[in-house]
Design a protein around this motif. Structure first.
Motif, PDB file in Angstrom:
ATOM      1  N   ARG A 160       0.854  -1.172   0.000  1.00  0.00           N
ATOM      2  CA  ARG A 160       0.000   0.000   0.000  1.00  0.00           C
ATOM      3  C   ARG A 160       0.896   1.230   0.000  1.00  0.00           C
ATOM      4  N   ASN A 161       0.437   2.282  -0.659  1.00  0.00           N
ATOM      5  CA  ASN A 161       1.260   3.494  -0.709  1.00  0.00           C
ATOM      6  C   ASN A 161       0.503   4.716  -0.225  1.00  0.00           C
ATOM      7  N   HIS A 162      -0.484   4.509   0.637  1.00  0.00           N
ATOM      8  CA  HIS A 162      -1.236   5.651   1.161  1.00  0.00           C
ATOM      9  C   HIS A 162      -1.388   5.544   2.668  1.00  0.00           C
ATOM     10  N   VAL A 208      -2.221  13.287 -12.763  1.00  0.00           N
ATOM     11  CA  VAL A 208      -2.368  11.870 -13.085  1.00  0.00           C
ATOM     12  C   VAL A 208      -3.306  11.210 -12.068  1.00  0.00           C
ATOM     13  N   ILE A 209      -4.082  10.227 -12.539  1.00  0.00           N
ATOM     14  CA  ILE A 209      -4.990   9.493 -11.674  1.00  0.00           C
ATOM     15  C   ILE A 209      -4.519   8.041 -11.601  1.00  0.00           C
ATOM     16  N   THR A 210      -4.451   7.521 -10.374  1.00  0.00           N
ATOM     17  CA  THR A 210      -4.020   6.141 -10.161  1.00  0.00           C
ATOM     18  C   THR A 210      -5.057   5.396  -9.328  1.00  0.00           C
ATOM     19  N   ARG A 211      -4.954   4.080  -9.331  1.00  0.00           N
ATOM     20  CA  ARG A 211      -5.855   3.215  -8.562  1.00  0.00           C
ATOM     21  C   ARG A 211      -5.019   2.428  -7.564  1.00  0.00           C
ATOM     22  N   ASN A 212      -5.519   2.338  -6.324  1.00  0.00           N
ATOM     23  CA  ASN A 212      -4.821   1.611  -5.274  1.00  0.00           C
ATOM     24  C   ASN A 212      -5.802   0.766  -4.486  1.00  0.00           C
ATOM     25  N   LYS A 213      -5.448  -0.495  -4.265  1.00  0.00           N
ATOM     26  CA  LYS A 213      -6.305  -1.386  -3.492  1.00  0.00           C
ATOM     27  C   LYS A 213      -6.327  -0.926  -2.036  1.00  0.00           C
ATOM     28  N   MET A 214      -7.519  -0.939  -1.450  1.00  0.00           N
ATOM     29  CA  MET A 214      -7.652  -0.573  -0.049  1.00  0.00           C
ATOM     30  C   MET A 214      -7.499  -1.816   0.820  1.00  0.00           C
ATOM     31  N   HIS A 258     -15.453  -0.197  -6.528  1.00  0.00           N
ATOM     32  CA  HIS A 258     -15.371  -1.578  -6.054  1.00  0.00           C
ATOM     33  C   HIS A 258     -15.164  -2.502  -7.244  1.00  0.00           C
ATOM     34  N   SER A 259     -14.241  -3.432  -7.089  1.00  0.00           N
ATOM     35  CA  SER A 259     -13.960  -4.441  -8.099  1.00  0.00           C
ATOM     36  C   SER A 259     -14.278  -5.797  -7.486  1.00  0.00           C
ATOM     37  N   GLY A 260     -14.986  -6.627  -8.215  1.00  0.00           N
ATOM     38  CA  GLY A 260     -15.324  -7.952  -7.712  1.00  0.00           C
ATOM     39  C   GLY A 260     -14.114  -8.786  -7.352  1.00  0.00           C
ATOM     40  N   LYS A 261     -13.019  -8.601  -8.059  1.00  0.00           N
ATOM     41  CA  LYS A 261     -11.809  -9.388  -7.810  1.00  0.00           C
ATOM     42  C   LYS A 261     -10.892  -8.756  -6.770  1.00  0.00           C
ATOM     43  N   LYS A 262     -10.775  -7.425  -6.795  1.00  0.00           N
ATOM     44  CA  LYS A 262      -9.801  -6.747  -5.935  1.00  0.00           C
ATOM     45  C   LYS A 262     -10.411  -6.085  -4.710  1.00  0.00           C
ATOM     46  N   GLY A 263     -11.711  -5.975  -4.640  1.00  0.00           N
ATOM     47  CA  GLY A 263     -12.345  -5.315  -3.501  1.00  0.00           C
ATOM     48  C   GLY A 263     -12.424  -3.810  -3.709  1.00  0.00           C
ATOM     49  N   TRP A 264     -12.276  -3.059  -2.621  1.00  0.00           N
ATOM     50  CA  TRP A 264     -12.383  -1.606  -2.684  1.00  0.00           C
ATOM     51  C   TRP A 264     -11.109  -1.008  -3.264  1.00  0.00           C
ATOM     52  N   ILE A 265     -11.294  -0.084  -4.194  1.00  0.00           N
ATOM     53  CA  ILE A 265     -10.194   0.570  -4.893  1.00  0.00           C
ATOM     54  C   ILE A 265     -10.278   2.072  -4.640  1.00  0.00           C
ATOM     55  N   LEU A 266      -9.165   2.653  -4.218  1.00  0.00           N
ATOM     56  CA  LEU A 266      -9.069   4.080  -3.961  1.00  0.00           C
ATOM     57  C   LEU A 266      -8.452   4.759  -5.179  1.00  0.00           C
ATOM     58  N   LEU A 267      -9.132   5.760  -5.708  1.00  0.00           N
ATOM     59  CA  LEU A 267      -8.601   6.529  -6.833  1.00  0.00           C
ATOM     60  C   LEU A 267      -7.933   7.780  -6.289  1.00  0.00           C
ATOM     61  N   HIS A 268      -6.676   7.972  -6.680  1.00  0.00           N
ATOM     62  CA  HIS A 268      -5.912   9.151  -6.274  1.00  0.00           C
ATOM     63  C   HIS A 268      -5.681  10.050  -7.483  1.00  0.00           C
ATOM     64  N   GLU A 269      -5.712  11.353  -7.251  1.00  0.00           N
ATOM     65  CA  GLU A 269      -5.353  12.323  -8.290  1.00  0.00           C
ATOM     66  C   GLU A 269      -4.181  13.149  -7.786  1.00  0.00           C
ATOM     67  N   CYS A 270      -3.126  13.239  -8.592  1.00  0.00           N
ATOM     68  CA  CYS A 270      -1.950  14.015  -8.222  1.00  0.00           C
ATOM     69  C   CYS A 270      -2.281  15.504  -8.292  1.00  0.00           C
ATOM     70  N   LEU A 271      -2.041  16.204  -7.200  1.00  0.00           N
ATOM     71  CA  LEU A 271      -2.327  17.637  -7.145  1.00  0.00           C
ATOM     72  C   LEU A 271      -1.292  18.459  -7.909  1.00  0.00           C
ATOM     73  N   LYS A 272      -0.181  17.834  -8.297  1.00  0.00           N
ATOM     74  CA  LYS A 272       0.882  18.529  -9.023  1.00  0.00           C
ATOM     75  C   LYS A 272       0.749  18.354 -10.540  1.00  0.00           C
ATOM     76  N   CYS A 273       0.547  17.105 -11.002  1.00  0.00           N
ATOM     77  CA  CYS A 273       0.529  16.856 -12.451  1.00  0.00           C
ATOM     78  C   CYS A 273      -0.804  16.336 -12.976  1.00  0.00           C
ATOM     79  N   TYR A 295      -4.291   9.967   1.837  1.00  0.00           N
ATOM     80  CA  TYR A 295      -3.425  10.668   0.876  1.00  0.00           C
ATOM     81  C   TYR A 295      -2.187   9.822   0.608  1.00  0.00           C
ATOM     82  N   SER A 296      -1.520  10.126  -0.499  1.00  0.00           N
ATOM     83  CA  SER A 296      -0.340   9.384  -0.903  1.00  0.00           C
ATOM     84  C   SER A 296       0.648  10.338  -1.571  1.00  0.00           C
ATOM     85  N   ARG A 297       1.732   9.813  -2.075  1.00  0.00           N
ATOM     86  CA  ARG A 297       2.711  10.549  -2.878  1.00  0.00           C
ATOM     87  C   ARG A 297       2.764   9.935  -4.261  1.00  0.00           C
TER      88      ARG A 297
END
Length: 77
Positions: free
Chosen positions: A1-3, A53-59, A36-51, A9-11
């Protein structure tokens, strides 16, 4: 996990693929939405406040789910 488990929040660390830690941006990643993904469960979407970019991270079970529920009310970007 990176948040943070509490504020969610994350980097912006990854560039090409999860775990590569090759991003030069290093911006703050804001929790933007939750899905929510049936295979991965809850997914957190992050948006970079600098550039922007949007990423997905498993909770994980110890993440702040009360905050995640509030974030899930945000309009999808």
């Amino acid at each position: 996990r990176n948040h943070c488990t509490q504020c969610l929040y994350s980097r912006h660390l990854d560039a090409e693929f999860p775990g590569d830690r090759a991003s030069a941006c290093q911006g703050l990643m804001e929790p933007a939405n939750v899905s929510h993904s049936g295979k991965k469960g809850w997914i957190l979407l992050h948006e970079c406040l600098k550039c922007g970019v949007i990423t997905r991270n498993k909770m994980a079970d110890d993440d702040n789910m009360v905050l995640a529920a509030e974030i899930s009310k945000n309009p999808i970007r």
